[in-house]
Design a protein around this motif. Structure first.
Motif, PDB file in Angstrom:
ATOM      1  N   TRP A 311       0.816  -1.219   0.000  1.00  0.00           N
ATOM      2  CA  TRP A 311       0.000   0.000   0.000  1.00  0.00           C
ATOM      3  C   TRP A 311       0.846   1.264   0.000  1.00  0.00           C
ATOM      4  CZ3 TRP A 311      -4.404  -1.660  -1.441  1.00  0.00           C
ATOM      5  CH2 TRP A 311      -4.878  -2.893  -0.995  1.00  0.00           C
ATOM      6  N   GLY A 312       2.182   1.120   0.076  1.00  0.00           N
ATOM      7  CA  GLY A 312       3.051   2.284  -0.002  1.00  0.00           C
ATOM      8  C   GLY A 312       2.963   3.009  -1.324  1.00  0.00           C
ATOM      9  N   ILE A 313       2.502   2.299  -2.372  1.00  0.00           N
ATOM     10  CA  ILE A 313       2.285   2.946  -3.668  1.00  0.00           C
ATOM     11  C   ILE A 313       1.299   4.100  -3.526  1.00  0.00           C
ATOM     12  CG2 ILE A 313       1.350   2.612  -5.997  1.00  0.00           C
ATOM     13  CD1 ILE A 313       2.342  -0.213  -5.915  1.00  0.00           C
ATOM     14  N   ILE A 314       0.314   3.933  -2.653  1.00  0.00           N
ATOM     15  CA  ILE A 314      -0.718   4.950  -2.440  1.00  0.00           C
ATOM     16  C   ILE A 314      -0.350   5.879  -1.288  1.00  0.00           C
ATOM     17  CG2 ILE A 314      -3.129   5.352  -1.824  1.00  0.00           C
ATOM     18  CD1 ILE A 314      -3.798   2.674  -3.142  1.00  0.00           C
ATOM     19  N   PHE A 315      -0.029   5.277  -0.115  1.00  0.00           N
ATOM     20  CA  PHE A 315       0.145   6.066   1.095  1.00  0.00           C
ATOM     21  C   PHE A 315       1.447   6.853   1.118  1.00  0.00           C
ATOM     22  CE2 PHE A 315      -2.547   2.529   3.101  1.00  0.00           C
ATOM     23  CZ  PHE A 315      -3.717   3.171   2.717  1.00  0.00           C
ATOM     24  N   GLY A 316       2.496   6.366   0.436  1.00  0.00           N
ATOM     25  CA  GLY A 316       3.757   7.096   0.406  1.00  0.00           C
ATOM     26  C   GLY A 316       3.613   8.471  -0.243  1.00  0.00           C
ATOM     27  N   PRO A 317       3.175   8.540  -1.518  1.00  0.00           N
ATOM     28  CA  PRO A 317       2.956   9.855  -2.135  1.00  0.00           C
ATOM     29  C   PRO A 317       1.919  10.694  -1.399  1.00  0.00           C
ATOM     30  CG  PRO A 317       2.998   8.123  -3.800  1.00  0.00           C
ATOM     31  CD  PRO A 317       2.991   7.434  -2.473  1.00  0.00           C
ATOM     32  N   LEU A 318       0.910  10.029  -0.826  1.00  0.00           N
ATOM     33  CA  LEU A 318      -0.133  10.755  -0.099  1.00  0.00           C
ATOM     34  C   LEU A 318       0.443  11.416   1.144  1.00  0.00           C
ATOM     35  CD1 LEU A 318      -3.168  11.317  -0.203  1.00  0.00           C
ATOM     36  CD2 LEU A 318      -3.534   9.280   1.171  1.00  0.00           C
ATOM     37  N   LEU A 319       1.286  10.699   1.867  1.00  0.00           N
ATOM     38  CA  LEU A 319       1.897  11.241   3.081  1.00  0.00           C
ATOM     39  C   LEU A 319       2.843  12.384   2.746  1.00  0.00           C
ATOM     40  CD1 LEU A 319       1.798  10.585   6.121  1.00  0.00           C
ATOM     41  CD2 LEU A 319       3.838   9.198   5.799  1.00  0.00           C
ATOM     42  N   LEU A 320       3.624  12.223   1.691  1.00  0.00           N
ATOM     43  CA  LEU A 320       4.560  13.276   1.280  1.00  0.00           C
ATOM     44  C   LEU A 320       3.810  14.511   0.787  1.00  0.00           C
ATOM     45  CD1 LEU A 320       7.545  13.923   1.005  1.00  0.00           C
ATOM     46  CD2 LEU A 320       7.506  12.918  -1.281  1.00  0.00           C
ATOM     47  N   SER A 321       2.740  14.299   0.020  1.00  0.00           N
ATOM     48  CA  SER A 321       1.929  15.427  -0.450  1.00  0.00           C
ATOM     49  C   SER A 321       1.268  16.150   0.714  1.00  0.00           C
ATOM     50  CB  SER A 321       0.856  14.932  -1.424  1.00  0.00           C
ATOM     51  OG  SER A 321       1.425  14.363  -2.571  1.00  0.00           O
ATOM     52  N   GLY A 322       0.812  15.384   1.711  1.00  0.00           N
ATOM     53  CA  GLY A 322       0.191  15.992   2.893  1.00  0.00           C
ATOM     54  C   GLY A 322       1.178  16.832   3.682  1.00  0.00           C
ATOM     55  N   PHE A 323       2.410  16.347   3.791  1.00  0.00           N
ATOM     56  CA  PHE A 323       3.450  17.108   4.490  1.00  0.00           C
ATOM     57  C   PHE A 323       3.722  18.440   3.790  1.00  0.00           C
ATOM     58  CE2 PHE A 323       8.036  18.096   4.761  1.00  0.00           C
ATOM     59  CZ  PHE A 323       8.117  18.399   6.114  1.00  0.00           C
ATOM     60  N   LEU A 324       3.840  18.410   2.473  1.00  0.00           N
ATOM     61  CA  LEU A 324       4.082  19.636   1.717  1.00  0.00           C
ATOM     62  C   LEU A 324       2.890  20.589   1.802  1.00  0.00           C
ATOM     63  CD1 LEU A 324       5.800  18.114  -1.454  1.00  0.00           C
ATOM     64  CD2 LEU A 324       6.894  19.268   0.473  1.00  0.00           C
ATOM     65  N   LEU A 325       1.673  20.027   1.837  1.00  0.00           N
ATOM     66  CA  LEU A 325       0.480  20.862   1.972  1.00  0.00           C
ATOM     67  C   LEU A 325       0.468  21.573   3.324  1.00  0.00           C
ATOM     68  CD1 LEU A 325      -2.335  21.832   1.086  1.00  0.00           C
ATOM     69  CD2 LEU A 325      -3.263  19.698   1.992  1.00  0.00           C
ATOM     70  N   LEU A 326       0.819  20.859   4.388  1.00  0.00           N
ATOM     71  CA  LEU A 326       0.855  21.468   5.723  1.00  0.00           C
ATOM     72  C   LEU A 326       1.923  22.563   5.798  1.00  0.00           C
ATOM     73  CD1 LEU A 326       0.383  18.370   8.055  1.00  0.00           C
ATOM     74  CD2 LEU A 326      -1.273  20.166   7.535  1.00  0.00           C
ATOM     75  N   MET A 327       3.061  22.349   5.148  1.00  0.00           N
ATOM     76  CA  MET A 327       4.096  23.388   5.110  1.00  0.00           C
ATOM     77  C   MET A 327       3.584  24.640   4.403  1.00  0.00           C
ATOM     78  SD  MET A 327       7.655  21.331   4.297  1.00  0.00           S
ATOM     79  CE  MET A 327       8.511  22.895   4.131  1.00  0.00           C
ATOM     80  N   ARG A 328       2.857  24.418   3.326  1.00  0.00           N
ATOM     81  CA  ARG A 328       2.303  25.551   2.567  1.00  0.00           C
ATOM     82  C   ARG A 328       1.270  26.317   3.395  1.00  0.00           C
ATOM     83  NH1 ARG A 328      -1.561  24.487  -2.631  1.00  0.00           N
ATOM     84  NH2 ARG A 328      -2.446  26.590  -2.818  1.00  0.00           N
ATOM     85  N   ILE A 329       0.410  25.592   4.085  1.00  0.00           N
ATOM     86  CA  ILE A 329      -0.616  26.235   4.901  1.00  0.00           C
ATOM     87  C   ILE A 329       0.024  26.972   6.080  1.00  0.00           C
ATOM     88  CG2 ILE A 329      -2.583  25.804   6.440  1.00  0.00           C
ATOM     89  CD1 ILE A 329      -3.403  23.558   4.564  1.00  0.00           C
ATOM     90  N   TYR A 330       1.030  26.337   6.691  1.00  0.00           N
ATOM     91  CA  TYR A 330       1.721  26.989   7.803  1.00  0.00           C
ATOM     92  C   TYR A 330       2.348  28.310   7.355  1.00  0.00           C
ATOM     93  CZ  TYR A 330       5.186  27.891  11.439  1.00  0.00           C
ATOM     94  OH  TYR A 330       5.936  28.490  12.404  1.00  0.00           O
ATOM     95  N   HIS A 331       2.959  28.304   6.185  1.00  0.00           N
ATOM     96  CA  HIS A 331       3.580  29.524   5.662  1.00  0.00           C
ATOM     97  C   HIS A 331       2.539  30.615   5.439  1.00  0.00           C
ATOM     98  CE1 HIS A 331       5.251  32.207   2.530  1.00  0.00           C
ATOM     99  NE2 HIS A 331       6.394  32.001   3.168  1.00  0.00           N
ATOM    100  N   GLU A 332       1.408  30.260   4.857  1.00  0.00           N
ATOM    101  CA  GLU A 332       0.370  31.251   4.567  1.00  0.00           C
ATOM    102  C   GLU A 332      -0.329  31.712   5.845  1.00  0.00           C
ATOM    103  OE1 GLU A 332      -2.328  29.846   1.608  1.00  0.00           O
ATOM    104  OE2 GLU A 332      -0.776  29.602   0.074  1.00  0.00           O
ATOM    105  N   GLU A 333      -0.469  30.798   6.823  1.00  0.00           N
ATOM    106  CA  GLU A 333      -1.226  31.116   8.037  1.00  0.00           C
ATOM    107  C   GLU A 333      -0.407  31.941   9.023  1.00  0.00           C
ATOM    108  OE1 GLU A 333      -4.811  30.716  10.403  1.00  0.00           O
ATOM    109  OE2 GLU A 333      -4.365  30.216   8.320  1.00  0.00           O
ATOM    110  N   TYR A 334       0.895  31.655   9.139  1.00  0.00           N
ATOM    111  CA  TYR A 334       1.696  32.280  10.184  1.00  0.00           C
ATOM    112  C   TYR A 334       2.800  33.188   9.643  1.00  0.00           C
ATOM    113  CZ  TYR A 334      -0.669  28.851  13.078  1.00  0.00           C
ATOM    114  OH  TYR A 334      -1.629  28.116  13.702  1.00  0.00           O
ATOM    115  N   VAL A 335       3.599  32.689   8.687  1.00  0.00           N
ATOM    116  CA  VAL A 335       4.739  33.471   8.208  1.00  0.00           C
ATOM    117  C   VAL A 335       4.279  34.720   7.478  1.00  0.00           C
ATOM    118  CG1 VAL A 335       6.791  33.462   6.750  1.00  0.00           C
ATOM    119  CG2 VAL A 335       6.178  31.411   8.048  1.00  0.00           C
ATOM    120  N   GLU A 336       3.339  34.581   6.525  1.00  0.00           N
ATOM    121  CA  GLU A 336       2.859  35.741   5.779  1.00  0.00           C
ATOM    122  C   GLU A 336       2.100  36.706   6.687  1.00  0.00           C
ATOM    123  OE1 GLU A 336       0.653  34.561   2.379  1.00  0.00           O
ATOM    124  OE2 GLU A 336       2.386  33.760   1.312  1.00  0.00           O
TER     125      GLU A 336
END
Length: 342
Positions: A311-336
């Motif tokens: 199931w890493g075929i699905i969950f691996g990219p999903l987990l990595l995409s989720g991490f990048l999404l959270l970084m993006r939201i954190y930047h927009e929510e707090y840094v900006e």
């Protein structure tokens, strides 16, 4: 002064509370970390089947327990069918795969290259090692029976109760999220597109390419077509190289073995049909999915297979995409926001 003192005490109390939460989370992870794929699977399936759940309960007035039981049963049936297909078409073929002809062919090419250069640049055993790496990588898709069964049971149990308490669960989730307003709307939208892209579109493209390539290998005289089709689908995740990393060498092998027309036919078939399937599928689903970079997919698979097995075929990219999404939201929510205040 009293206000400053109380503020400091509140800060240290909050810090202590966070440290305790982290320590407890680490203990839980240490004991239950092997169940992570079951939890991620339940969340992924819930997001995919959520529209069906609310359509059954709101539009057709089903009770939540009825809709939950039906969707869970359909999930079980789909998973059993998928596992049976993978075992029948791929895993059962691995012990009997004969790659001696291919290894000998590429060994001759290596010898010719070394002869032209005058020095052994490439080892003759490289493809024996390559075969071993392939087998080792494939074995990572299958965890122990105990782990697979436990994760499937956890996933189905969580999924049923997520369906059963969907409204209350979503309200609670929104309440405790550290993001509000526009960021909350963005995370809902991006999460939906991200899950659909990683959990539906990528596996669907892989399945289509596996079927089409296996059909081509069968037409042009190869054995073990299920295995080669599966390897071709995995190669499709690699940027730039793609499925050509499998069907092109196999086509060249046929040509140099005296099967010229079969080799040419396989190369044309692979370039037009197998590779074309990826472009067609991505064009069809482009508006419904997030723009997942190929590097996220390949690194997600490399990270996900050791963690989650097949199931890493699905969950691996999903987990990595989720991490990048959270970084993006954190930047927009707090840094900006902090930059605007400054």
């Amino acid at each position: 002064m009293i206000f400053i003192k109380d503020t400091k005490n509140a800060f240290f109390r909050q810090l202590f509370f966070i440290v305790v939460l982290i320590l407890i989370a680490l203990i839980i992870w240490n004991e239950l970390g092997y169940m992570l794929s079951g939890v991620l699977g339940a969340i992924t399936l819930y997001m995919l089947l959520r529209p069906v759940l609310f359509k059954l309960t709101k539009k057709y007035c089903w009770k939540f327990w009825q809709a939950s039981a039906l969707l869970t049963f359909l999930t079980v049936a789909g998973l059993l069918a998928t596992i049976a297909l993978v075992i029948t078409m791929v895993i059962s073929e691995i012990p009997s795969i004969d790659m001696s002809g291919l290894i000998a062919f590429f060994g001759e090419i290596i010898q010719k290259i070394n002869g032209i250069i005058g020095k052994e640049i490439i080892s003759n055993d490289i493809f024996l090692q390559y075969k071993g790496l392939i087998m080792q990588f494939l074995s990572g898709f299958i965890n122990t029976t105990y782990t697979v069964v436990i994760n499937l049971c956890i996933m189905l149990l969580l999924l049923y109760f997520m369906f059963l308490n969907a409204e209350k669960m979503e309200k609670t989730f929104v309440t405790y999220l550290p993001f509000k307003g526009e960021s909350l709307g963005m995370i809902k939208r991006e999460l939906k597109n991200m899950i659909f892209g990683n959990a539906v579109v990528i596996p669907l493209i892989m399945f289509i390419q596996a079927v089409l390539s296996a059909l081509g290998y069968w037409i042009f005289g190869f054995q073990d077509v299920g295995f080669y089709g599966f390897i071709t689908a995995l190669a499709g995740l690699i940027p730039l190289i793609g499925t050509a990393g499998v069907w092109l060498p196999l086509g060249i092998y046929l040509i140099t073995s005296g099967n010229v027309w079969q080799g040419i036919g396989l190369i044309i078939y692979g370039g037009v049909v197998v590779s074309g399937a990826d472009s067609v599928c991505r064009f069809i689903f482009m508006k419904k999915t997030a723009d997942v970079h190929p590097l996220i997919t390949i690194f997600g698979v490399i990270m996900g297979v050791p963690l989650f097995g097949f199931w890493g075929i699905i969950f691996g990219p999903l987990l990595l995409s989720g991490f990048l999404l959270l970084m993006r939201i954190y930047h927009e929510e707090y840094v900006e926001t902090e930059n605007e205040l400054i």
